[in-house]
Scaffold this motif. Structure first.
Motif, PDB file in Angstrom:
ATOM      1  N   THR A 102       0.823  -1.204   0.000  1.00  0.00           N
ATOM      2  CA  THR A 102       0.000   0.000   0.000  1.00  0.00           C
ATOM      3  C   THR A 102       0.861   1.259   0.000  1.00  0.00           C
ATOM      4  OG1 THR A 102      -1.831  -1.110   1.116  1.00  0.00           O
ATOM      5  CG2 THR A 102      -1.757   1.274   1.282  1.00  0.00           C
ATOM      6  N   VAL A 103       1.911   1.268   0.811  1.00  0.00           N
ATOM      7  CA  VAL A 103       2.809   2.431   0.843  1.00  0.00           C
ATOM      8  C   VAL A 103       3.451   2.652  -0.520  1.00  0.00           C
ATOM      9  CG1 VAL A 103       4.936   3.336   1.857  1.00  0.00           C
ATOM     10  CG2 VAL A 103       3.233   2.236   3.318  1.00  0.00           C
ATOM     11  N   VAL A 106       0.863   4.211  -2.894  1.00  0.00           N
ATOM     12  CA  VAL A 106       0.575   5.620  -2.601  1.00  0.00           C
ATOM     13  C   VAL A 106       1.690   6.511  -3.108  1.00  0.00           C
ATOM     14  CG1 VAL A 106       0.322   7.305  -0.744  1.00  0.00           C
ATOM     15  CG2 VAL A 106      -0.917   5.154  -0.636  1.00  0.00           C
ATOM     16  N   ILE A 168      -4.632   6.612  -8.159  1.00  0.00           N
ATOM     17  CA  ILE A 168      -4.004   7.617  -7.300  1.00  0.00           C
ATOM     18  C   ILE A 168      -3.514   8.798  -8.133  1.00  0.00           C
ATOM     19  CG2 ILE A 168      -2.141   8.008  -5.637  1.00  0.00           C
ATOM     20  CD1 ILE A 168      -2.322   5.006  -4.996  1.00  0.00           C
ATOM     21  N   GLY A 227      -1.867  13.551   1.579  1.00  0.00           N
ATOM     22  CA  GLY A 227      -2.898  13.044   2.476  1.00  0.00           C
ATOM     23  C   GLY A 227      -4.124  12.565   1.722  1.00  0.00           C
ATOM     24  N   TRP A 230      -3.842   8.973   0.180  1.00  0.00           N
ATOM     25  CA  TRP A 230      -4.117   7.828   1.039  1.00  0.00           C
ATOM     26  C   TRP A 230      -5.579   7.414   0.970  1.00  0.00           C
ATOM     27  CZ3 TRP A 230      -0.958   4.466   3.193  1.00  0.00           C
ATOM     28  CH2 TRP A 230       0.386   4.812   3.353  1.00  0.00           C
ATOM     29  N   THR A 231      -6.477   8.326   0.692  1.00  0.00           N
ATOM     30  CA  THR A 231      -7.881   7.944   0.541  1.00  0.00           C
ATOM     31  C   THR A 231      -8.125   7.256  -0.797  1.00  0.00           C
ATOM     32  OG1 THR A 231      -8.485  10.102  -0.403  1.00  0.00           O
ATOM     33  CG2 THR A 231      -8.556   9.890   1.985  1.00  0.00           C
ATOM     34  N   VAL A 233      -6.011   5.314  -2.426  1.00  0.00           N
ATOM     35  CA  VAL A 233      -5.427   3.980  -2.515  1.00  0.00           C
ATOM     36  C   VAL A 233      -6.386   2.921  -1.974  1.00  0.00           C
ATOM     37  CG1 VAL A 233      -4.250   3.991  -0.272  1.00  0.00           C
ATOM     38  CG2 VAL A 233      -3.312   2.654  -2.150  1.00  0.00           C
ATOM     39  N   ILE A 268      -3.433   2.828   8.532  1.00  0.00           N
ATOM     40  CA  ILE A 268      -3.400   3.853   7.484  1.00  0.00           C
ATOM     41  C   ILE A 268      -3.238   5.236   8.107  1.00  0.00           C
ATOM     42  CG2 ILE A 268      -4.757   4.975   5.675  1.00  0.00           C
ATOM     43  CD1 ILE A 268      -6.035   2.256   5.131  1.00  0.00           C
ATOM     44  N   GLY A 272      -0.020   7.664   7.547  1.00  0.00           N
ATOM     45  CA  GLY A 272      -0.271   8.991   6.988  1.00  0.00           C
ATOM     46  C   GLY A 272       0.191  10.100   7.908  1.00  0.00           C
ATOM     47  N   SER A 275       4.048  10.272   7.781  1.00  0.00           N
ATOM     48  CA  SER A 275       4.503  10.897   6.538  1.00  0.00           C
ATOM     49  C   SER A 275       4.209  12.388   6.527  1.00  0.00           C
ATOM     50  CB  SER A 275       3.836  10.213   5.344  1.00  0.00           C
ATOM     51  OG  SER A 275       2.429  10.389   5.376  1.00  0.00           O
ATOM     52  N   ASP A 276       3.092  12.793   7.128  1.00  0.00           N
ATOM     53  CA  ASP A 276       2.766  14.221   7.186  1.00  0.00           C
ATOM     54  C   ASP A 276       3.761  14.973   8.055  1.00  0.00           C
ATOM     55  OD1 ASP A 276       0.527  16.287   6.551  1.00  0.00           O
ATOM     56  OD2 ASP A 276       0.856  16.515   8.697  1.00  0.00           O
TER      57      ASP A 276
END
Length: 292
Positions: A102-103, A106, A168, A227, A230-231, A233, A268, A272, A275-276
């Protein structure tokens, strides 16, 4: 000897000296900070404590609702059950591979969108002819949900990784283009005129005035759109996927395992959030002059 015929003038008593103004000790003392005043900053420690306090309160209410029997476990697992299911996912089902996949999706789709969208956004913000040509179409596509393209993307790219990356990409590309164009187009006119006065050409205006001035805003735009990626994916992984956090959530839904569903959602959110924070720290380091 001549006698004085004038009357003696009345004697005026001398005025008392005005007392010296007392020095106010309150004015010399530093003003106390008002915690709830508008735009009043708070310390970093207070920010951390307040942020953690909300999470503690949230988990407390969640525990009372589930462990206390107010909500059936079929609809909402308790925090303890969620942690047990999460441990089982990592220990027995290789969930770390789903997280890594998943990462990768994204950041792969996001980087592909950023590499193409940032130059186009800079061009639209710099030259009004380019903006007039692209802006109507980009604004139109910005309102199209990325999930609506999934059936077409499956036909065009199949069920492989390219389909998920494109979901994405579509969800991020048009947002980045418009936000970067607005950031570049809002450059200070006096700086541009000053550069022209000093003999700068059009290329120098773009390279030495517009792009450096807009760089902090562009970096902040990328942080925000990451951000949103992420939704997208999860939407991409809910259909035709055999790996990833979204795939795990879909399987858990079929088994009515709310503990695993909640754990996947929390993973998730944690990734997120990390990463933010990393993006924020990088922006502060690269553009420390922007806060001056």
């Amino acid at each position: 000897m001549q006698a004085s015929s004038s009357k003696a003038l009345p004697q005026v008593p001398p005025r008392a000296a005005a007392p010296a103004p007392a020095v106010s000790t309150q004015a010399a003392a530093p003003a106390r900070r008002r915690s709830f005043a508008p735009l009043e900053p708070i310390s970093g420690r207070a920010r951390v404590v307040l942020g953690l306090a909300f999470f503690v309160a949230f988990v407390l209410v969640w525990s009372i609702a589930t462990i206390g029997g107010f909500v059936p476990p079929t609809f909402l697992a308790s925090p303890v059950t969620m942690l047990k299911e999460g441990w089982m996912l990592f220990a027995e089902f290789g969930f770390i591979g789903d997280v890594g996949m998943t990462v990768w999706r994204v950041f792969g789709g996001f980087l592909l969108a950023a590499v193409l969208a940032v130059p186009l956004g800079i061009a639209m913000g710099t030259w009004k002819t380019v903006e007039a040509f692209f802006e109507p179409f980009v604004s139109f596509c910005r309102y199209l949900p990325a999930s609506a393209f999934i059936p077409l993307l499956i036909l065009w790219a199949g069920l492989g990784e390219m389909q998920k990356l494109l979901v994405i990409f579509i969800g991020s590309f048009f947002q980045i283009v418009l936000m970067v164009a607005v950031t570049v187009g809002s450059a200070r006119r006096d700086l541009v005129e000053a550069a022209y006065t000093l003999g700068a050409k059009s290329r120098g205006i773009v390279a030495r005035v517009l792009i450096p001035g807009a760089a902090p805003g562009i970096a902040e735009t990328l942080r925000l759109v990451l951000g949103w990626a992420w939704t997208y994916v999860i939407v991409a992984e809910l259909i035709g996927s055999s790996s990833g956090i979204g795939h795990m959530i879909t399987d858990s839904q079929a088994l009515l395992n709310t503990g695993q569903i909640i754990f996947g959602i929390i993973v998730i959110g944690v990734i997120g959030l990390v990463s933010d924070f990393a993006f924020k720290a990088l922006n502060r380091r690269l553009f420390a002059w922007a806060a001056l």
